[in-house]
Motif scaffolding. Structure first.
Motif, PDB file in Angstrom:
ATOM      1  N   ARG A  36       0.884  -1.169   0.000  1.00 28.82           N
ATOM      2  CA  ARG A  36       0.000   0.000   0.000  1.00 28.82           C
ATOM      3  C   ARG A  36       0.928   1.227   0.000  1.00 28.82           C
ATOM      4  O   ARG A  36       2.154   1.067   0.128  1.00 28.82           O
ATOM      5  CB  ARG A  36      -0.916  -0.029   1.220  1.00 28.82           C
ATOM      6  CG  ARG A  36      -0.184  -0.166   2.549  1.00 28.82           C
ATOM      7  CD  ARG A  36      -1.131  -0.187   3.732  1.00 28.82           C
ATOM      8  NE  ARG A  36      -0.396  -0.379   4.988  1.00 28.82           N
ATOM      9  CZ  ARG A  36      -0.913  -0.142   6.179  1.00 28.82           C
ATOM     10  NH1 ARG A  36      -2.148   0.290   6.294  1.00 28.82           N
ATOM     11  NH2 ARG A  36      -0.180  -0.347   7.266  1.00 28.82           N
ATOM     12  N   GLY A  73       0.600  -4.193  -6.048  1.00 30.18           N
ATOM     13  CA  GLY A  73      -0.231  -3.208  -5.360  1.00 30.18           C
ATOM     14  C   GLY A  73      -1.399  -3.861  -4.649  1.00 30.18           C
ATOM     15  O   GLY A  73      -2.014  -4.801  -5.174  1.00 30.18           O
ATOM     16  N   ARG A  78      -6.898   0.103  -3.834  1.00 31.83           N
ATOM     17  CA  ARG A  78      -6.745   0.770  -5.132  1.00 31.83           C
ATOM     18  C   ARG A  78      -7.961   1.656  -5.390  1.00 31.83           C
ATOM     19  O   ARG A  78      -9.091   1.210  -5.252  1.00 31.83           O
ATOM     20  CB  ARG A  78      -6.600  -0.289  -6.227  1.00 31.83           C
ATOM     21  CG  ARG A  78      -6.324   0.306  -7.598  1.00 31.83           C
ATOM     22  CD  ARG A  78      -6.009  -0.803  -8.589  1.00 31.83           C
ATOM     23  NE  ARG A  78      -6.548  -0.506  -9.896  1.00 31.83           N
ATOM     24  CZ  ARG A  78      -6.585  -1.373 -10.907  1.00 31.83           C
ATOM     25  NH1 ARG A  78      -6.109  -2.605 -10.740  1.00 31.83           N
ATOM     26  NH2 ARG A  78      -7.080  -1.025 -12.065  1.00 31.83           N
ATOM     27  N   TYR A  83      -3.149   3.999  -5.589  1.00 30.97           N
ATOM     28  CA  TYR A  83      -3.432   3.293  -4.339  1.00 30.97           C
ATOM     29  C   TYR A  83      -3.601   4.339  -3.242  1.00 30.97           C
ATOM     30  O   TYR A  83      -2.810   5.276  -3.142  1.00 30.97           O
ATOM     31  CB  TYR A  83      -2.296   2.295  -4.052  1.00 30.97           C
ATOM     32  CG  TYR A  83      -2.257   1.215  -5.131  1.00 30.97           C
ATOM     33  CD1 TYR A  83      -2.944   0.019  -4.963  1.00 30.97           C
ATOM     34  CD2 TYR A  83      -1.601   1.437  -6.350  1.00 30.97           C
ATOM     35  CE1 TYR A  83      -2.953  -0.942  -5.966  1.00 30.97           C
ATOM     36  CE2 TYR A  83      -1.607   0.480  -7.362  1.00 30.97           C
ATOM     37  CZ  TYR A  83      -2.288  -0.707  -7.164  1.00 30.97           C
ATOM     38  OH  TYR A  83      -2.314  -1.656  -8.158  1.00 30.97           O
TER      39      TYR A  83
END
Ligand code: 2NE
Length: 271
Positions: A36, A73, A78, A83
Motif C-alpha cells: 500500500r 499493489g 486501489r 493506491y
C-alpha cells in the motif's frame, strides 16, 4: 513519512548487519506482501538510510514468509488514480521506488521465495540481482486486474528477457516457475527454499569483498546504456565524485580559495 524513524515501521522490517548488509523485508504476509502507499514510503525510507550509511555495502530486498516476495499493489486500497493511503490521496509511489532502487549506488539483491507478481515482479526486476528459491513464481497480472506498468516494468523486462518473451509475459499474464525464469534470464540463480537465505548471503559477501567504487561505477554504466540522459547524469556524477578526490580536481578548488590562477601544468594528459 519523510520524518519516519525505524521504530515507526509497520509494513517493513529493516535490519543491518555488522558485515555491511542491509536487509529490507516487506512484512504483509497475510496479503502475500502486497504493498500500500505506506509500505512504499517505508521501503523508500529504508533504502534511503541504506544508501546514506557508509557501513552498508549491499542491500537485500525480500518478503516475509515463504509464500511471497511481493504480490504488487494492494488491490483492496486501489482507487481512482492510484493506491489510496490513510491521507485519502491516490498514489503510484512504487514508480518512484523503482527509480530509487535503480539509482542507488550499491548493489540491491532481490531474495525471492514464492510469488513475485504484478508490481512485485517489477520490484525484483529493477533490483541488480535476483536469487530465487525453487518455489518462486514470477509474472505480470496487470492485464487481468486492469493495470499495467509501461515504464521499467515493460522496457526493462524486454531488455532482460527479449521483446517476444516480454510481450508474452504482459499480453498473456501467465505465471512462470523458477526454472523457467532462470532460462529466460529473469533471475541469476535458483536454489532450494531452505538454502535461499544462505545463498543470498554468499552472493552478498562476495560482492562486499570487491571494490565498492568499481561496483558503483559499473552499476551506473549498465544503467546509462539504457537510461538516456538520466543514465549519463548518474554515470557523470560518479566521474565528478572521483575527480573531486584527485589532486587535479583539488588544484582548481585550492586556487579559487587562494585567489590565484590554477596551475594544471603538473597533471599528465594520459593517452
Ligand atoms: C499472489 C497470488 C497469485 C497468490 O495466490 P494464493 O492462492 O497463494 O493466495 P490468495 O488466497 O490469493 O491470497 C491470500 C490473501 O492475500 C490477498 C488475497 O486477497 C488473500 O486475502 P484473503 O482472501 O485471505 O483475505 N492478496 C494477495 N495479493 C493481493 C493483492 N495484490 N492485493 C490485495 N490482496 C492480496 C494471488 O493472491 C494474486 O493473484 N494476487 C493478486 C496479484 C495482483 O494482481 N497484483 C496487482 C497487480 S497490478 C500492480 O501491482 C501495479 C501495477 O501494475 C502498476 C503500478 C502499481 C502496481
Amino acid at each position: 513519512v519523510s520524518s519516519l524513524g525505524k521504530e515507526e515501521l509497520t509494513d517493513v522490517i529493516y535490519e543491518k548487519s555488522e558485515e555491511g548488509i542491509a536487509k529490507i523485508t516487506i512484512n504483509r504476509p497475510d496479503k502475500r506482501n502486497a504493498f500500500r502507499p505506506r509500505t512504499i514510503q517505508e521501503l523508500s525510507w529504508c533504502f534511503s538510510d541504506a544508501r546514506d550509511d557508509p557501513r552498508v555495502g549491499v542491500i537485500v530486498l525480500t518478503g516475509a514468509g515463504e509464500l511471497a516476495f511481493c504480490s504488487g499493489g494492494d488491490q483492496s486500497v486501489r482507487g481512482k488514480g492510484g493506491y489510496v493511503g490513510e491521507d485519502g490521496i491516490a498514489r503510484l509511489n512504487v514508480l518512484d521506488l523503482q527509480v530509487q532502487i535503480r539509482r542507488l549506488p550499491k548493489p540491491v539483491v532481490a531474495q525471492v521465495a514464492g510469488y513475485a507478481v504484478g508490481g512485485g515482479h517489477i520490484l525484483h526486476m529493477v533490483c541488480d540481482l535476483t536469487i530465487a528459491a525453487d518455489n518462486a513464481i514470477f509474472g505480470q497480472t496487470g492485464p487481468k486486474v486492469g493495470s499495467f506498468d509501461a515504464g521499467y516494468g515493460s522496457t526493462h523486462m524486454a531488455r532482460l528477457v527479449g521483446q517476444k518473451k516480454a510481450r508474452e509475459m504482459w499480453f498473456l499474464a501467465r505465471l512462470y516457475d523458477a526454472r523457467e525464469a532462470l532460462d529466460m534470464g529473469l533471475v541469476n540463480t535458483v536454489v532450494p527454499l531452505d538454502q535461499l537465505e544462505t545463498e543470498t548471503l554468499v552472493w552478498c559477501r562476495e560482492m562486499l569483498r570487491n571494490s565498492p567504487t568499481a561496483l558503483r561505477v559499473l552499476k551506473a554504466a549498465l544503467n546509462a546504456a539504457e537510461d538516456g540522459q538520466a543514465g549519463i547524469q548518474e554515470l557523470g556524477g560518479n566521474a565528478t565524485m572521483l575527480f573531486y578526490q584527485s589532486e587535479e580536481g583539488n588544484e582548481g578548488r585550492q586556487a579559487y580559495m587562494e585567489k590565484r590562477a590554477p596551475d594544471f601544468t603538473k597533471f599528465k594528459r594520459l593517452p
